[in-house]
Design an enzyme around this catalytic site. Structure first.
Site, PDB file in Angstrom:
ATOM      1  N   GLY A   1       0.771  -1.257  -0.071  1.00 50.35           N
ATOM      2  CA  GLY A   1      -0.101  -0.091   0.096  1.00 50.35           C
ATOM      3  C   GLY A   1       1.026   1.363   0.071  1.00 50.35           C
ATOM      4  N   GLY A   2       1.819   1.293  -0.965  1.00 51.30           N
ATOM      5  CA  GLY A   2       3.009   2.341  -0.876  1.00 51.30           C
ATOM      6  C   GLY A   2       2.654   3.543  -1.852  1.00 51.30           C
TER       7      GLY A   2
ATOM      8  CG  ASP B   1      -7.045  -7.223  -2.226  1.00 52.95           C
ATOM      9  OD1 ASP B   1      -6.641  -6.661  -1.026  1.00 52.95           O
ATOM     10  OD2 ASP B   1      -8.099  -7.483  -2.535  1.00 52.95           O
TER      11      ASP B   1
ATOM     12  CG  HIS C   1      -4.092   5.753   9.188  1.00 56.24           C
ATOM     13  ND1 HIS C   1      -3.753   7.107   9.254  1.00 56.24           N
ATOM     14  CD2 HIS C   1      -3.816   5.600   7.868  1.00 56.24           C
ATOM     15  CE1 HIS C   1      -3.631   7.779   7.865  1.00 56.24           C
ATOM     16  NE2 HIS C   1      -3.674   6.877   7.396  1.00 56.24           N
TER      17      HIS C   1
END
Ligand SMILES: C[S@@+](CC[C@H](N)C(=O)[O-])C[C@H]1O[C@@H](n2cnc3c(N)ncnc32)[C@H](O)[C@@H]1O
Length: 400
Positions: free
Chosen positions: A241-242, A288, A308
């Site tokens: 998720g960069g 994913d 988060h």
């Protein structure tokens, strides 16, 4: 009532002490922040409460909306043109196509906010804040936040009333879903072709968002990256998720000598949107994170402000999908996340917590929240590293 009669001379004395420390070492980020906090306490003590609440209603919303309109006019770029030369509103009207009277009112207001300089009657010039506002990443941040969240803010009271003031934790029923009248999760919505501009703005926003040093400029790298495998295909770090890869690219530039593959894993829509010219040292792979991690035995599975965005149950799914890939005694998960202090949390940690609540029905977490979350899937939180000048810490996690 707390703080009814603030002791101004004590606050001034505090500023003197912190000022001496900050000016004796101008590169000490913690000293600069401590001085700034003391200065803010003095301003808070001097600001009449009536003005504080008046500004919330009469200034803060318009600061945001006027700036957003200014971006559509490229007004900050125009102010910076011709080597920052001051420009009349008539000149700016020619340059932007907007009414000069409208520009005069907008710019007078933005000057009162400190965003531009007023150099004469109906004449304005850029200042240091204008220059920051004009950067690609701040432009993206503002467009991303405003366009996503202004409708959410407008409808939040109705959402909260409808949900009987429950703490939002349902990722499929967030204030964002309510405001944008969509059942898609924010990241699904962002992947739709009609939201391509928002996806670009989000990536620019992500590139901007780390205030202060990055974690790898603060922590003990040899300690974290200990005992590195020398096998040919060993993986050093995966940035899950960069976004557009800004962290892992900077990491590679900072530590080119560390051996092993570097991989950026992102949603297919994000990977497809990356420029064709991309550092060859970083592999970019669609993945994913709610499915099983395909790269086994990496030294580090790194997630920066990814958890988060999600309520606890989704975070557990993300972590559980990493566990089977980890090699005991070798692999680590590194979470670079805000660690909210138990008391006295600052504007960044608490403001981003509101953002997470309103956009994703998610949250920022305290150290004990993080520990409980990590331990609930059988992992062990071995260390929480503080990062100089940053509200974000680095949570080092291993197999128990
Ligand atoms: C708040 S951003 C953080 C981006 C980046 N790590 C940073 O700190 O700048 C969260 C990222 O998670 C990505 N993401 C969301 N859902 C994902 C999924 N199911 N699998 C992989 N990445 C995902 C988004 O595309 C987005 O780039």
């Amino acid at each position: 009532m707390a703080n009814e009669n603030p002791d101004i001379s004590a606050l001034l004395k505090d500023i003197e002490v912190k000022g001496a420390s900050a000016t004796s070492n101008t590169s000490d980020e913690n000293a600069r922040k401590a001085l700034l906090e003391s200065a803010r306490s003095l301003v808070a003590a001097l600001d009449p409460p009536f003005e504080v609440v008046a500004k919330m209603n009469w200034v803060d919303p318009y600061k945001w909306s006027t700036t957003r309109v200014a971006y559509d006019l490229n007004l900050f770029d125009k102010l910076l043109a011709d080597n920052n030369a001051p420009k009349s509103c008539e000149k700016l009207s020619e340059m932007t196509g907007a009414d000069s009277k409208l520009l005069s009112r907008m710019l007078k207001f933005l000057a009162s906010c400190g965003f531009v300089a007023e150099t004469n009657v109906n004449e304005f010039a850029p200042n240091a804040i204008t220059a920051v506002l004009a950067t690609r990443i701040v432009t993206g941040m503002t467009k991303n936040c405003y366009d996503t969240l202004a409708p959410v803010i407008a409808t939040l009271p109705e959402f909260m009333s409808n949900t009987k003031y429950a703490n939002p934790t349902d990722k499929n029923n967030s204030p964002f879903n309510f405001a944008h009248k969509t059942s898609q999760h924010y990241f699904e919505w962002l992947a739709q072709p009609e939201n391509a501009d928002q996806l670009q703005a989000m990536k620019d926003h992500m590139e901007f968002k780390t205030l202060g040093k990055k974690w790898f400029q603060s922590v003990d790298i040899p300690v974290i990256f200990n005992n590195l495998s020398s096998e040919k295909d060993a993986t050093l770090m995966i940035d899950i998720g960069g976004s557009a890869g800004h962290d892992i690219i900077d990491f590679q530039k900072t530590f080119p000598e560390l051996p092993g593959r570097l991989i950026l894993q992102e949603l297919p829509s994000v990977i497809a949107s990356l420029p064709s010219i991309f550092p060859t040292q970083v592999e970019k792979v669609p993945h994913d994170m709610f499915t099983s991690q395909p790269v086994k035995g990496a030294k580090v599975y790194y997630l920066h402000m990814v958890l988060h965005d999600w309520p606890d149950e989704s975070c557990r799914n993300i972590l559980k999908n990493l566990i089977p890939a980890m090699k005991k005694g070798y692999s680590k998960i590194l979470l670079n996340e805000i660690v909210v202090p138990d008391t006295g949390a600052g504007w960044f940690a608490t403001g981003v917590d509101m953002l997470m609540m309103q956009c994703h029905a998610a949250q920022e977490r305290t150290e004990s929240d993080w520990r409980a979350l990590v331990e609930s899937v059988g992992l062990s939180l071995s260390k929480v590293w503080e990062c100089e000048g940053s509200a974000e810490g680095l949570l080092e996690i291993e197999l128990a």
